[in-house]
Enzyme design. Structure first.
Site, PDB file in Angstrom:
ATOM      1  CB  CYS A  98      -9.486   9.331   2.554  1.00 49.74           C
ATOM      2  SG  CYS A  98     -10.725  10.492   2.131  1.00 49.74           S
ATOM      3  CG  HIS A 189     -12.098   5.678   3.017  1.00 44.73           C
ATOM      4  ND1 HIS A 189     -11.498   6.232   4.228  1.00 44.73           N
ATOM      5  CD2 HIS A 189     -12.853   6.752   2.520  1.00 44.73           C
ATOM      6  CE1 HIS A 189     -11.643   7.536   4.374  1.00 44.73           C
ATOM      7  NE2 HIS A 189     -12.546   7.941   3.289  1.00 44.73           N
ATOM      8  CD  GLU A 191      -9.866   3.697   5.830  1.00 48.31           C
ATOM      9  OE1 GLU A 191     -10.634   4.759   6.122  1.00 48.31           O
ATOM     10  OE2 GLU A 191      -9.367   3.505   4.758  1.00 48.31           O
TER      11      GLU A 191
END
Length: 218
Positions: A98, A189, A191
């Site tokens: 990001c 994203h 994660e």
């Protein structure tokens, strides 16, 4: 033990921990906690999500400063741009997420779209709803990804190659640095998702390889 430098906000640590749980041989040094950094001993750089880059580091005019995030952190930006310069000089593995992709792009001379509507809807943070088009040579190819950002790459930084882009509006979602051992960055994203383990696996493998190579030279 391989060591990775990073800056991860306290509220984001819970998302990254699972991807490093099976890599307990790797130590994360988090500058957000003032962890000590010895660049001669580091093996990788992880650039994570966060507030907008402050204007002094951008390579473009900012006609309307009100579009920028009020939570921008100049200390973090100063650390990340210095860390990126050091990492690239040492040819360390780099993985950007990001804001991390934006830092990589700006650090290489690129510019950003400073306010991009439609890519930071609440339901997109954890759900894979954004369809992608992907270059056939890309190693990591996802049909759909999550998304939570209001800025994006405008002009590519020097040496970057686009690997994936949004199917509906062509916003760049994944880049790689050419002629470099490993520097990959994504606008989405990983994660926060469950399908992106291969991204972290590749980064971790590169970090281990770097550490092993440096150890063999010692």
């Amino acid at each position: 033990m391989p060591i990775v430098a990073t800056w991860i906000r306290a509220k984001d640590e819970k998302y990254f921990v699972p991807f490093f749980r099976n890599a307990q041989d790797i130590q994360l040094r988090n500058a957000a906690r003032s962890d000590p950094m010895d660049w001669s001993a580091l093996d990788g750089l992880l650039l994570t999500g966060g507030a907008d880059i402050v204007p002094e580091f951008l390579r473009q005019p900012v006609p309307d400063p009100s579009v920028l995030d009020s939570e921008s952190d100049i200390a973090r930006d100063r650390w990340e741009f210095d860390a990126l310069e050091r990492a690239l000089a040492l040819r360390l593995p780099v993985f950007g997420v990001c804001k991390g992709m934006q830092v990589l792009n700006v650090g290489l001379g690129g510019t950003l779209q400073l306010d991009l509507p439609g890519h930071n809807l609440p339901e997109q943070k954890t759900q894979d709803v954004q369809s992608l088009r992907t270059d056939r040579t890309a190693r990591h190819r996802f049909e759909k990804v999550n998304s939570s950002h209001h800025q994006a790459i405008e002009r590519l930084g020097e040496g970057l190659t686009v690997e994936a882009w949004c199917a509906t509006d062509d916003v760049i979602e994944q880049v790689r640095l050419r002629d470099y051992p490993f520097a990959l960055a994504v606008q989405y994203h990983p994660e926060r998702g469950t399908i992106y383990g291969s991204l972290f696996d590749d980064f971790i493998a590169q970090v281990r390889a770097r550490a092993a190579n440096e150890h063999s030279r010692a």
